[in-house]
Design a protein around this motif. Sequence first.
Motif, PDB file in Angstrom:
ATOM      1  N   LYS A 206      43.672  31.381  57.157  1.00 31.63           N
ATOM      2  CA  LYS A 206      43.427  30.890  55.802  1.00 31.63           C
ATOM      3  C   LYS A 206      43.327  32.093  54.862  1.00 31.63           C
ATOM      4  O   LYS A 206      43.224  33.237  55.302  1.00 31.63           O
ATOM      5  CB  LYS A 206      42.142  30.062  55.738  1.00 31.63           C
ATOM      6  N   TYR A 207      43.341  31.823  53.570  1.00 32.43           N
ATOM      7  CA  TYR A 207      43.434  32.901  52.591  1.00 32.43           C
ATOM      8  C   TYR A 207      42.247  32.861  51.641  1.00 32.43           C
ATOM      9  O   TYR A 207      41.805  31.790  51.221  1.00 32.43           O
ATOM     10  CB  TYR A 207      44.740  32.793  51.810  1.00 32.43           C
ATOM     11  N   ALA A 208      41.764  34.044  51.303  1.00 32.72           N
ATOM     12  CA  ALA A 208      40.613  34.155  50.414  1.00 32.72           C
ATOM     13  C   ALA A 208      40.995  34.891  49.145  1.00 32.72           C
ATOM     14  O   ALA A 208      41.803  35.830  49.177  1.00 32.72           O
ATOM     15  CB  ALA A 208      39.475  34.890  51.113  1.00 32.72           C
ATOM     16  N   ALA A 209      40.417  34.475  48.030  1.00 31.70           N
ATOM     17  CA  ALA A 209      40.587  35.159  46.746  1.00 31.70           C
ATOM     18  C   ALA A 209      39.207  35.349  46.137  1.00 31.70           C
ATOM     19  O   ALA A 209      38.432  34.388  46.009  1.00 31.70           O
ATOM     20  CB  ALA A 209      41.477  34.356  45.806  1.00 31.70           C
ATOM     21  N   VAL A 210      38.891  36.576  45.778  1.00 33.03           N
ATOM     22  CA  VAL A 210      37.569  36.905  45.251  1.00 33.03           C
ATOM     23  C   VAL A 210      37.513  36.599  43.758  1.00 33.03           C
ATOM     24  O   VAL A 210      38.456  36.876  43.012  1.00 33.03           O
ATOM     25  CB  VAL A 210      37.244  38.392  45.501  1.00 33.03           C
ATOM     26  N   VAL A 211      36.404  36.031  43.334  1.00 36.76           N
ATOM     27  CA  VAL A 211      36.104  35.846  41.917  1.00 36.76           C
ATOM     28  C   VAL A 211      35.229  37.016  41.490  1.00 36.76           C
ATOM     29  O   VAL A 211      34.135  37.212  42.034  1.00 36.76           O
ATOM     30  CB  VAL A 211      35.383  34.509  41.664  1.00 36.76           C
ATOM     31  N   ASP A 212      35.710  37.807  40.550  1.00 34.24           N
ATOM     32  CA  ASP A 212      35.004  39.010  40.115  1.00 34.24           C
ATOM     33  C   ASP A 212      34.181  38.725  38.865  1.00 34.24           C
ATOM     34  O   ASP A 212      34.580  37.936  38.005  1.00 34.24           O
ATOM     35  CB  ASP A 212      36.007  40.127  39.789  1.00 34.24           C
ATOM     36  N   SER A 213      33.069  39.419  38.744  1.00 31.37           N
ATOM     37  CA  SER A 213      32.247  39.248  37.546  1.00 31.37           C
ATOM     38  C   SER A 213      32.979  39.761  36.321  1.00 31.37           C
ATOM     39  O   SER A 213      33.740  40.731  36.387  1.00 31.37           O
ATOM     40  CB  SER A 213      30.915  39.991  37.698  1.00 31.37           C
ATOM     41  N   THR A 214      32.747  39.136  35.199  1.00 30.60           N
ATOM     42  CA  THR A 214      33.368  39.539  33.932  1.00 30.60           C
ATOM     43  C   THR A 214      32.349  40.165  32.990  1.00 30.60           C
ATOM     44  O   THR A 214      32.612  40.314  31.794  1.00 30.60           O
ATOM     45  CB  THR A 214      34.032  38.332  33.256  1.00 30.60           C
ATOM     46  N   ILE A 215      31.201  40.526  33.528  1.00 33.61           N
ATOM     47  CA  ILE A 215      30.215  41.296  32.767  1.00 33.61           C
ATOM     48  C   ILE A 215      29.859  42.519  33.605  1.00 33.61           C
ATOM     49  O   ILE A 215      30.080  42.554  34.816  1.00 33.61           O
ATOM     50  CB  ILE A 215      28.942  40.478  32.442  1.00 33.61           C
ATOM     51  N   GLY A 216      29.278  43.517  32.953  1.00 39.43           N
ATOM     52  CA  GLY A 216      28.932  44.738  33.655  1.00 39.43           C
ATOM     53  C   GLY A 216      27.490  44.825  34.088  1.00 39.43           C
ATOM     54  O   GLY A 216      27.119  45.729  34.851  1.00 39.43           O
ATOM     55  N   ARG A 217      26.668  43.888  33.625  1.00 45.39           N
ATOM     56  CA  ARG A 217      25.252  43.902  34.009  1.00 45.39           C
ATOM     57  C   ARG A 217      24.641  42.572  33.580  1.00 45.39           C
ATOM     58  O   ARG A 217      25.002  42.026  32.528  1.00 45.39           O
ATOM     59  CB  ARG A 217      24.528  45.062  33.314  1.00 45.39           C
ATOM     60  N   GLY A 218      23.755  42.040  34.406  1.00 47.12           N
ATOM     61  CA  GLY A 218      23.084  40.800  34.040  1.00 47.12           C
ATOM     62  C   GLY A 218      22.854  39.912  35.240  1.00 47.12           C
ATOM     63  O   GLY A 218      22.729  40.398  36.375  1.00 47.12           O
ATOM     64  N   ARG A 219      22.845  38.591  34.986  1.00 53.99           N
ATOM     65  CA  ARG A 219      22.592  37.623  36.051  1.00 53.99           C
ATOM     66  C   ARG A 219      23.580  36.460  35.945  1.00 53.99           C
ATOM     67  O   ARG A 219      24.004  36.088  34.858  1.00 53.99           O
ATOM     68  CB  ARG A 219      21.157  37.088  35.985  1.00 53.99           C
ATOM     69  N   VAL A 220      23.907  35.907  37.100  1.00 55.36           N
ATOM     70  CA  VAL A 220      24.727  34.700  37.152  1.00 55.36           C
ATOM     71  C   VAL A 220      23.805  33.503  36.942  1.00 55.36           C
ATOM     72  O   VAL A 220      22.816  33.337  37.673  1.00 55.36           O
ATOM     73  CB  VAL A 220      25.458  34.582  38.504  1.00 55.36           C
ATOM     74  N   THR A 221      24.112  32.674  35.960  1.00 51.50           N
ATOM     75  CA  THR A 221      23.272  31.501  35.701  1.00 51.50           C
ATOM     76  C   THR A 221      23.889  30.211  36.226  1.00 51.50           C
ATOM     77  O   THR A 221      23.184  29.220  36.433  1.00 51.50           O
ATOM     78  CB  THR A 221      23.009  31.354  34.190  1.00 51.50           C
ATOM     79  N   ALA A 222      25.227  30.217  36.463  1.00 50.12           N
ATOM     80  CA  ALA A 222      25.873  29.011  36.992  1.00 50.12           C
ATOM     81  C   ALA A 222      27.225  29.389  37.577  1.00 50.12           C
ATOM     82  O   ALA A 222      27.902  30.297  37.091  1.00 50.12           O
ATOM     83  CB  ALA A 222      26.043  27.965  35.891  1.00 50.12           C
ATOM     84  N   VAL A 223      27.609  28.672  38.644  1.00 46.05           N
ATOM     85  CA  VAL A 223      28.940  28.796  39.228  1.00 46.05           C
ATOM     86  C   VAL A 223      29.507  27.384  39.305  1.00 46.05           C
ATOM     87  O   VAL A 223      29.078  26.575  40.138  1.00 46.05           O
ATOM     88  CB  VAL A 223      28.910  29.445  40.624  1.00 46.05           C
ATOM     89  N   GLU A 224      30.430  27.068  38.414  1.00 45.88           N
ATOM     90  CA  GLU A 224      31.010  25.734  38.362  1.00 45.88           C
ATOM     91  C   GLU A 224      32.300  25.737  39.193  1.00 45.88           C
ATOM     92  O   GLU A 224      33.303  26.343  38.817  1.00 45.88           O
ATOM     93  CB  GLU A 224      31.295  25.346  36.912  1.00 45.88           C
ATOM     94  N   SER A 225      32.273  25.043  40.319  1.00 49.07           N
ATOM     95  CA  SER A 225      33.387  25.116  41.273  1.00 49.07           C
ATOM     96  C   SER A 225      34.114  23.791  41.468  1.00 49.07           C
ATOM     97  O   SER A 225      35.025  23.707  42.291  1.00 49.07           O
ATOM     98  CB  SER A 225      32.868  25.608  42.627  1.00 49.07           C
ATOM     99  N   ARG A 226      33.754  22.745  40.727  1.00 52.01           N
ATOM    100  CA  ARG A 226      34.354  21.434  40.985  1.00 52.01           C
ATOM    101  C   ARG A 226      35.861  21.425  40.757  1.00 52.01           C
ATOM    102  O   ARG A 226      36.623  20.855  41.540  1.00 52.01           O
ATOM    103  CB  ARG A 226      33.670  20.378  40.106  1.00 52.01           C
ATOM    104  N   ALA A 227      36.316  22.075  39.713  1.00 45.57           N
ATOM    105  CA  ALA A 227      37.755  22.100  39.441  1.00 45.57           C
ATOM    106  C   ALA A 227      38.507  22.830  40.547  1.00 45.57           C
ATOM    107  O   ALA A 227      39.612  22.429  40.953  1.00 45.57           O
ATOM    108  CB  ALA A 227      38.025  22.766  38.098  1.00 45.57           C
ATOM    109  N   ALA A 228      37.921  23.892  41.046  1.00 42.99           N
ATOM    110  CA  ALA A 228      38.567  24.645  42.125  1.00 42.99           C
ATOM    111  C   ALA A 228      38.625  23.824  43.407  1.00 42.99           C
ATOM    112  O   ALA A 228      39.656  23.761  44.085  1.00 42.99           O
ATOM    113  CB  ALA A 228      37.814  25.948  42.361  1.00 42.99           C
ATOM    114  N   LEU A 229      37.516  23.173  43.740  1.00 39.92           N
ATOM    115  CA  LEU A 229      37.462  22.395  44.973  1.00 39.92           C
ATOM    116  C   LEU A 229      38.388  21.183  44.930  1.00 39.92           C
ATOM    117  O   LEU A 229      38.789  20.669  45.985  1.00 39.92           O
ATOM    118  CB  LEU A 229      36.026  21.949  45.237  1.00 39.92           C
ATOM    119  N   ALA A 230      38.721  20.735  43.734  1.00 37.98           N
ATOM    120  CA  ALA A 230      39.606  19.573  43.607  1.00 37.98           C
ATOM    121  C   ALA A 230      41.072  19.924  43.839  1.00 37.98           C
ATOM    122  O   ALA A 230      41.914  19.024  43.977  1.00 37.98           O
ATOM    123  CB  ALA A 230      39.436  18.958  42.217  1.00 37.98           C
TER     124      ALA A 230
END
Length: 735
Positions: free
Chosen positions: A42-66
């Motif tokens: 199987k194949y993996a693709a990494v999701v990279d952060s688009t900020i340089g410092r801080g915290r992740v407040t949400a990961v919305e994955s429903r569209a990807a899983l669909a």
Amino acid sequence: MSLQPQSAAGVGQSRVDGRLKVTGHATYAADHGAEDGVSNVKYAAVVDSTIGRGRVTAVESRAALAQPGVLAVISHLNASRLPYLDNSGSNNPPGTRLRVFQDDRVRFFGQPVAVVVAETLEAARHAASLVEVRYDAERPSTDLTKALADAPSTYARGNADSAWTSAPVRLEMTYKLARNHHNPMEPHATIARWDGNRLTLWDKTQWVVGGTQQELAAVFGIPQDAVRVISPFVGGGFGSGLRAWPHVTVAAVAARVTGQPVKLVLSRRQLYFGTGFRPAYTYHLRVGSDRRGRLAAMVHDIKAETSSYEKFTEAVMMPGQMLYSMDNVRQAYSTVPLDVNTPIWMRGPGYVSGAYIIESAMDELSYELGVDPIELRLRNEPANDESTGLPFSTRRLRECYAVGAREFGWHRRNPRPRSTRDGDWLIGTGMAAAVYDTARATAQAHTRLRADGTALVQSASSDMGPGTYTSMTQVAADALGLTMTTVEFRLGDSLMPPTPPHGGSMTMASVGSAVQDASDKVRRQAIALAVNDPNSPLHGVSTDDVVVRNGRMHVRNNPARGETYQQLLTRNNRPHIEVIGSYTPPEQDRFSMYAYGAVFAEVAVDARLGMVRVRRMLGVYDAGRIINPKLADSQALGGMVGGIGTALLEHTVTDHRDGRIVNANLADYLVPVNADIPDLRAIYLHGNDPEADPLGVKGLGEVVQVGVAPAVTNAVFHATGRRVRELPITAEALL
């Protein structure tokens, strides 16, 4: 050195793996498939952060899983907790290494914050683009010149500040070196497969056992022998594979979650923040001398970037401690924690950066005094290593200067800057010394001599391009008395005997010495079996009087009296003779051991446009015994190309607002291409260093990039009369 005839080593042998590589049959990390036991991947693709410092407040994955074919989206919200046991014995620097998907913290732009696993690469990449990550962002600190530094590491002898103040000639300079990235041809890649609690990794790595195997065992809290790492070919590394980066853990996590083998290949863009880099430096230097150029003092204040979570350091202080003779030296080396990923060693680590400063300063001093740059260096040649008090095992820099000056035509130059033209081009020549320490470490190798007269030699080393397969075959062939075609060398599997990292120019000295030890022992066992065998023509002969050529043992001065390995083993019903050999360097060296070089460069600078072209370059090296001159040329010329990149092209541009690397691609991060490469030539001083290791080698792969950048930049000054103290030299700096 072995008493055996040396017919393979010292000769420019072609690569034994060359045909596999040029025909596309060499299997790199991402190439492994069903024939290697990797099916239904199987194949993996990494999701990279688009900020340089801080915290992740949400990961919305429903569209990807669909999306069709998507198997999982993994982030800190659903990943299992990993032990991340201490692994300070690996190449991890002090600090707390990045812990994949273990919390919501973002420490640098591009940090992995999620991974998508799918049936196809296209599905994984598309789904990764649909994962929406929300952040509580903070402004990152990414500017080396503005951030606070850690407490410095220091070195001192004499009273450098006082000696500088009272010196008749004083220079004070600040140099800046840009961040450089490795950009190997093969991107970093990992295939991970779990079989129960056992993990197999096909990985791009420069340290099979102590790097990837040891690190993944620590991350998952499993025994080291429960992790197998396979890495038969590495498509360039330059140091980028000297530790297991977070993507290796990401692949293993994805494989465990899905229960399937998972392949993860970093994109070219992701290499700029998914793996390390040569750190940027600001380097303030004060130099004092008498009016004849004898150095009185150097004062070094060094600042280098590191990440906020690990403290990376390298040997940047060493050239300033031992390259030239002077009574007074003071150094302060501070790391500056920034919101970036952790740096890593890059070819000639520490020495490339440190020698650029020292050799540029020596050039500046030579013009200040009106003394030839080579003569200035000769006046400051030390009698021993003044940083340790130890004598040099070999130090043939004087000879490097002399040979280089003669072959390059140094004395034909007009020493006055901006004095030579070729049409619109200003012509200049420059030179610099090169140095790199002779590193060695404990290594093992296994040699098996088979009844058919062939041999198999194995060691868990890597080969990222210097030709390890070939050079080890040469050493084994000579030690066994076989031809190279009857010796097979295998590497790149953690089931094989362990070796040190494949870097630091230590492979030939360490692994090569272990290969020689194992092969010598096998040869001696065969000879002992023969001289004690009443049916052997060698029965009763002293073992010291027997040599082996082309697989045939015979009396040294009576070649007619002897027999082949095949005859001996077949008669004695021995399917093979095998030994695990080893090499361990002494705990304390009695000598100061370095490889040296002198690099000469000629450049042309367009007088109106400021464009710089390197026209020719020569390197002369004191690197001990050269096992394979053809492979040595490959290393030396490649090192020169890399040094040209450092001097004139390579630099990272960071947007300090969010920590994004603006030029994270090979269109905007410039590396030397064919049009940038001039006439290159390397010369190796004949000899060996018997104090260094049993083979007499001193290491070549690192020293050949040291000294290149200052030779080029010194030539640019000679051409233009303008001293640029920031790398790379750009056209704007010369206009």
